[in-house]
Design a protein around this motif. Structure first.
Motif, PDB file in Angstrom:
ATOM      1  N   LYS A  51       0.909  -1.449   0.133  1.00 21.49           N
ATOM      2  CA  LYS A  51      -0.019  -0.015   0.001  1.00 21.49           C
ATOM      3  C   LYS A  51       0.798   1.083  -0.116  1.00 21.49           C
ATOM      4  N   LYS A  52       2.214   1.016  -0.239  1.00 21.80           N
ATOM      5  CA  LYS A  52       3.178   2.173  -0.579  1.00 21.80           C
ATOM      6  C   LYS A  52       3.099   2.859  -1.694  1.00 21.80           C
ATOM      7  N   TRP A  53       3.006   4.139  -1.923  1.00 25.20           N
ATOM      8  CA  TRP A  53       3.110   4.660  -3.089  1.00 25.20           C
ATOM      9  C   TRP A  53       4.726   4.475  -3.756  1.00 25.20           C
ATOM     10  N   TYR A  54       4.442   4.365  -5.324  1.00 27.50           N
ATOM     11  CA  TYR A  54       5.476   4.058  -6.106  1.00 27.50           C
ATOM     12  C   TYR A  54       5.792   5.059  -7.290  1.00 27.50           C
ATOM     13  N   ALA A  55       4.612   5.777  -7.455  1.00 32.18           N
ATOM     14  CA  ALA A  55       4.593   6.589  -8.326  1.00 32.18           C
ATOM     15  C   ALA A  55       3.392   7.784  -8.090  1.00 32.18           C
ATOM     16  N   ALA A  56       3.695   9.007  -8.314  1.00 27.11           N
ATOM     17  CA  ALA A  56       2.723   9.988  -8.417  1.00 27.11           C
ATOM     18  C   ALA A  56       2.874  10.964  -9.770  1.00 27.11           C
ATOM     19  N   LEU A  57       1.629  10.989 -10.196  1.00 27.38           N
ATOM     20  CA  LEU A  57       1.595  11.977 -11.550  1.00 27.38           C
ATOM     21  C   LEU A  57       0.828  13.258 -11.154  1.00 27.38           C
ATOM     22  N   MET A  58       1.384  14.287 -11.754  1.00 28.70           N
ATOM     23  CA  MET A  58       0.916  15.660 -11.473  1.00 28.70           C
ATOM     24  C   MET A  58       0.934  16.676 -12.509  1.00 28.70           C
ATOM     25  N   ARG A  59       0.226  17.693 -12.659  1.00 34.47           N
ATOM     26  CA  ARG A  59       0.171  18.651 -13.399  1.00 34.47           C
ATOM     27  C   ARG A  59       0.729  19.984 -12.545  1.00 34.47           C
ATOM     28  N   VAL A  60       1.876  20.258 -12.983  1.00 34.93           N
ATOM     29  CA  VAL A  60       2.631  21.392 -12.304  1.00 34.93           C
ATOM     30  C   VAL A  60       2.872  22.325 -13.046  1.00 34.93           C
ATOM     31  N   LEU A  61       2.900  23.875 -12.729  1.00 35.67           N
ATOM     32  CA  LEU A  61       3.330  24.867 -13.247  1.00 35.67           C
ATOM     33  C   LEU A  61       5.138  24.917 -13.493  1.00 35.67           C
ATOM     34  N   PRO A  62       5.311  25.536 -14.442  1.00 35.17           N
ATOM     35  CA  PRO A  62       7.045  25.048 -14.641  1.00 35.17           C
ATOM     36  C   PRO A  62       7.559  25.916 -13.670  1.00 35.17           C
ATOM     37  N   ALA A  85       7.774  -2.815  -2.255  1.00 37.94           N
ATOM     38  CA  ALA A  85       7.204  -4.295  -1.989  1.00 37.94           C
ATOM     39  C   ALA A  85       7.537  -4.495  -0.917  1.00 37.94           C
ATOM     40  N   PRO A  86       6.495  -5.400  -0.123  1.00 40.10           N
ATOM     41  CA  PRO A  86       6.871  -5.837   0.934  1.00 40.10           C
ATOM     42  C   PRO A  86       8.267  -6.570   1.174  1.00 40.10           C
ATOM     43  N   LYS A  87       9.033  -6.548   2.151  1.00 40.16           N
ATOM     44  CA  LYS A  87      10.284  -7.187   2.339  1.00 40.16           C
ATOM     45  C   LYS A  87       9.956  -8.783   2.716  1.00 40.16           C
ATOM     46  N   ARG A  88      11.040  -9.416   1.884  1.00 38.97           N
ATOM     47  CA  ARG A  88      10.516 -10.819   2.483  1.00 38.97           C
ATOM     48  C   ARG A  88      11.554 -11.232   3.678  1.00 38.97           C
ATOM     49  N   ARG A  89      10.849 -12.031   4.369  1.00 36.05           N
ATOM     50  CA  ARG A  89      11.808 -12.219   5.795  1.00 36.05           C
ATOM     51  C   ARG A  89      12.401 -13.796   5.707  1.00 36.05           C
ATOM     52  N   LYS A  90      13.523 -13.507   5.932  1.00 28.79           N
ATOM     53  CA  LYS A  90      14.362 -14.819   5.676  1.00 28.79           C
ATOM     54  C   LYS A  90      14.105 -15.742   6.691  1.00 28.79           C
ATOM     55  N   LYS A  91      14.040 -17.209   6.190  1.00 29.36           N
ATOM     56  CA  LYS A  91      13.519 -18.199   7.217  1.00 29.36           C
ATOM     57  C   LYS A  91      14.777 -18.694   7.784  1.00 29.36           C
ATOM     58  N   ARG A  92      14.805 -18.800   9.230  1.00 31.45           N
ATOM     59  CA  ARG A  92      15.653 -19.144  10.068  1.00 31.45           C
ATOM     60  C   ARG A  92      16.021 -20.740   9.937  1.00 31.45           C
ATOM     61  N   PRO A  93      17.112 -21.059  10.015  1.00 37.29           N
ATOM     62  CA  PRO A  93      17.459 -22.465   9.653  1.00 37.29           C
ATOM     63  C   PRO A  93      17.014 -23.274  11.064  1.00 37.29           C
TER      64      PRO A  93
END
Length: 134
Positions: free
Chosen positions: A41-52, A121-129
């Motif tokens: 649910k984190k943002w990875y892109a934002a599209l905007m109209r912006v004045l120069p 992306a969610p970080k994968r947790r390492k499996k403990r041996p």
């Protein structure tokens, strides 16, 4: 889609590739949208109209820009390239703005967009041996 704007092409690519839809969060800026990673649910892109002038550029017509997450090292290199600017309205250490006026080809934007998507992306947790003989 040769006759479509770069903003439209990139939006279509995002929807087709990541299955995420644009979210329009601001009533006072109805053309501005964000894209979230479906799992984190984190943002990875934002599209905007912006004045120069807000981007330190000249001109009077609003520009389409896309903010994406990017590594600090890459930001330093990209800022030396036409079409890349310090992030508008985002942390300038972790985000960069790309002007969507075709000065940066889609083929250069797409890998950066992929890196941005992967970075939230969610970080994968390492499996403990498991202990031997357990």
């Amino acid at each position: 889609m040769p006759d479509s704007s770069q903003r439209e092409r990139i939006t279509q690519y995002i929807q087709d590739t990541y299955g995420t839809e644009a979210e329009y969060l601001w009533a006072d800026s109805p053309g501005n949208a964000i894209f979230r990673h479906s799992a984190s649910k984190k943002w990875y892109a934002a599209l905007m109209r912006v004045l120069p002038e807000k981007l330190g550029l000249t001109g009077v017509e609003a520009l389409d820009v896309m903010d994406i997450k990017c590594s600090t090292i890459m930001i330093g290199s990209l800022l030396a390239t036409k079409g890349f600017l310090p992030a508008y309205h985002m942390n300038k250490n972790h985000w960069i703005s790309i002007v969507l006026d075709n000065s940066v080809p889609d083929s250069q934007i797409i890998p950066l967009l992929e890196l941005s998507y992967d970075s939230v992306a969610p970080k994968r947790r390492k499996k403990r041996p498991q202990p031997a003989g357990g």
